[in-house]
Write a protein that holds these residues in place. Sequence first.
Motif: not given
Length: 215
Positions: A44-50
């Motif tokens: 999640d921390e790598l895939r999304y910008l929020d």
Amino acid sequence: MKKFERFKGVVAPLDRANVDTDLIIPKQFLKSIKRTGFGVNLFDELRYLDEGQPGQDCSQRPLNPDFVLNQQRFKGSEVLLARRNFGCGSSREHAPWALEDFGFKVVIAPSFADIFYNNSFKNGILLITFPEDVVDRLFAEVELSEGYQLDVDLENQRVVTPSGEILEFEVDEFRKHCLLEGLDDIGLTLKDEDAIRAFEQKHKAARPWLFRQSA
């Protein structure tokens, strides 16, 4: 658990060592024990910008265009290529749940953390260990060839590259059997269902006082 069958799948390269389970599935998503629904929060921390939150509609979240799983050429990947010590950190079983829910059937790396290794096999994911020089070569080939696929043959313990090169791998015979037959811990227990039922009936007949219901 589904039976593991031979398949040919697109390879997604995660060129990063020491990927821990908190990066695979961050701690805020560990509230559920359903085993499903974690794929949208994989990495999640790598895939999304929020910053993601449980129950959030991920279809409306801003994607990181530089992250490998967001790139069109790696859509539908079933093989994850990673670096050494993949799956280190906490013992959360949610990590293989997230990988499996996303669609990954195989992870290839030079080494894996022990608990993650055990959890993955119990959840139907094949982990393949190759020497670092072989993994380096696979990374290079994936980079140069869009749609790069590997043919994964668990029965014969080999991976076949697009050029026809055969890469053999080792796997514990019991783990191999469980994957090929689709047997998790519950499935293994249920194979002895008749014997368990017979024992329970015999036990109840021999000690009926244990099963009397109080008035």
